[in-house]
Design an enzyme around this catalytic site. Structure first.
Site, PDB file in Angstrom:
ATOM      1  N   ARG A 299      23.142  36.355  92.803  1.00 25.00           N
ATOM      2  CA  ARG A 299      23.471  34.969  92.513  1.00 25.00           C
ATOM      3  C   ARG A 299      24.368  34.431  93.488  1.00 25.00           C
ATOM      4  O   ARG A 299      24.087  33.039  93.653  1.00 25.00           O
ATOM      5  CB  ARG A 299      23.878  34.985  91.003  1.00 25.00           C
ATOM      6  CG  ARG A 299      22.970  35.271  90.014  1.00 25.00           C
ATOM      7  CD  ARG A 299      23.648  35.242  88.467  1.00 25.00           C
ATOM      8  NE  ARG A 299      22.381  35.245  87.501  1.00 25.00           N
ATOM      9  CZ  ARG A 299      22.602  35.229  86.176  1.00 25.00           C
ATOM     10  NH1 ARG A 299      23.627  35.658  85.813  1.00 25.00           N
ATOM     11  NH2 ARG A 299      21.433  35.253  85.265  1.00 25.00           N
TER      12      ARG A 299
ATOM     13  N   GLY B 212      15.442  39.773  83.555  1.00 25.02           N
ATOM     14  CA  GLY B 212      16.331  40.978  84.241  1.00 25.02           C
ATOM     15  C   GLY B 212      15.312  42.331  84.380  1.00 25.02           C
ATOM     16  O   GLY B 212      15.604  42.788  85.679  1.00 25.02           O
TER      17      GLY B 212
ATOM     18  N   GLY C 106      17.951  34.189  80.072  1.00 20.41           N
ATOM     19  CA  GLY C 106      17.655  33.474  79.059  1.00 20.41           C
ATOM     20  C   GLY C 106      16.884  32.107  79.537  1.00 20.41           C
ATOM     21  O   GLY C 106      15.909  31.838  78.401  1.00 20.41           O
TER      22      GLY C 106
END
Length: 396
Positions: free
Chosen positions: A36, A354, A377
């Site tokens: 990230r 994930g 999500g």
């Protein structure tokens, strides 16, 4: 795109508040995956290169509105500095006098990371006062956290209504990839949906049957669909209470002319552990004392043979219990075939979630698909057809 991008931002000398996702995995105080942070770096470099004063904000973990020292963003600021190859400043609050003072010291091109936004209860409540305190720090807002865009929080949604707002490079890439996958895909388009439970992906399946031409169902979720049709699945994980729902989804798919693909054979074992004795059986011949733990080779071969007929593929969830060998075989084989078709230019492939990302890395092909989303999500809710508050705020 229906929002402003960095191409149109004159950032020189401006204070730019960048909503990032620095909620990275940490074990024993050390960051275990920099993905990230690495994906954020192009936006930071672009803004810094334009002479902006770059102010990065993010949440981390769940401190529930309280200051929790082990949930500080200080390690993430240091990691961002390492990825960028330059000094990155850090301040121990995200609003108020400490933050304002640190920003006053910035020169054009400098980068500052603010402390965890969730140290303030107003963040998750999307409190207007907290959002205004964040907006006070900057001249412009850039949201580069698609993975947090499904949350209507102050730093993802509230502040976007108070400042001129733009999509960062990662946000732009995510939305363009998702639009190409399901918004305006080149057809035929297929979706692979795996995972354990129908109940957790009910909205996803309901949305996909009306949007894709082929829906491949794998993982333990497939067991529920098989059992709902009267096929014995032995001691396999399945949701008996979801049988009626599974049949309803199949009926909706038929009405929408969506071809639902379920396994025709399976890898079974009587124990769920690494490398137990296994048997490959037709799907209607699963022994009563056995569990289905992976899709069988005939099913995988049929899926691979089908790839040349597809133009677009969306993938969420592994086909089997991939974390426990040898039940990774089907996922690995299909992932490599998808990567090969993608690299040849014949297929546009978009994956996310994930477990999916972990499975693709395990197969060694995470960088060989058209796009692999780092969101969890938010990716799932977008596939479900939901409006993401952080994206909608940019469109405003």
């Amino acid at each position: 795109m229906p929002f402003r991008t960095l191409d149109t931002l004159d950032a020189e000398g401006k204070r730019v508040l960048v909503r990032a996702d620095l909620n990275v995995p940490v074990r024993d105080g050390k960051i275990t995956d920099l993905t990230r942070i690495e994906r954020l770096s192009p936006t930071i470099r672009a803004l810094s290169g334009k002479g902006a004063k770059v102010i990065v904000c993010s949440h981390f973990d769940r401190p529930k509105g309280k200051r929790v020292p082990e949930m500080s963003l200080a390690p993430m600021a240091a990691a961002l500095g390492q990825v960028l190859g330059r000094h990155v400043r850090f301040v121990e609050d995200c609003i108020g006098i400490p933050a304002e003072g640190a920003i006053d010291l910035l020169q054009p091109g400098d980068v500052l990371v603010l402390e965890n936004t969730r140290f303030h209860a107003g963040e998750e409540k999307n409190d207007p006062t907290f959002a205004a305190a964040l907006a006070k720090l900057a001249d412009v807002f850039v949201n580069d956290a698609f993975s947090a865009a499904h949350r209507a929080h102050a730093s993802t949604e509230g502040v976007a209504h108070l400042l001129p707002s733009y999509a960062g490079l990662l946000m732009q890439a995510e939305l363009e990839a998702l639009d190409a996958a399901l918004g305006n895909p080149v057809r035929p388009v297929a979706a692979i949906v795996g995972g354990a439970k129908v109940s957790t992906k009910l909205e996803l399946l309901g949305n996909l049957v009306g949007k894709v031409d082929v829906l491949v169902i794998g993982g333990a979720m497939a067991n529920t669909f098989l059992a709902a049709q009267g096929i014995g699945v032995g001691k396999s994980l399945q949701e008996a209470e979801m049988h009626a729902t599974a049949l309803d989804i199949l009926a909706k798919a038929k009405a929408a002319k969506c071809d639902v693909v379920l396994p025709t054979d399976a890898v079974t074992a009587t124990e769920f552990k690494p490398n137990p004795p296994t048997r490959i059986v037709p799907i209607d011949a699963v022994p009563a004392d056995a569990m289905i733990l992976d899709v069988g080779p005939a099913s995988v071969a049929a899926l691979v043979a089908r790839l040349p007929s597809l133009k677009t593929l969306v993938w969420n969830g592994p086909l089997g219990a991939f974390e426990t060998p040898p039940f990774d075989a089907a996922t690995v084989a299909l992932a490599r075939a998808v990567a090969k078709a993608t690299q040849s230019g014949a297929l546009r492939s978009v994956a996310g979630g994930g477990d999916t990302v972990s499975a693709l890395r395990h197969a060694g092909v995470a960088d060989q698909l058209s796009y692999v989303s780092s969101a969890g999500g938010a990716f799932l809710e977008w596939l479900e057809g939901k409006t993401l508050p952080g994206v909608a705020a940019l469109e405003d």
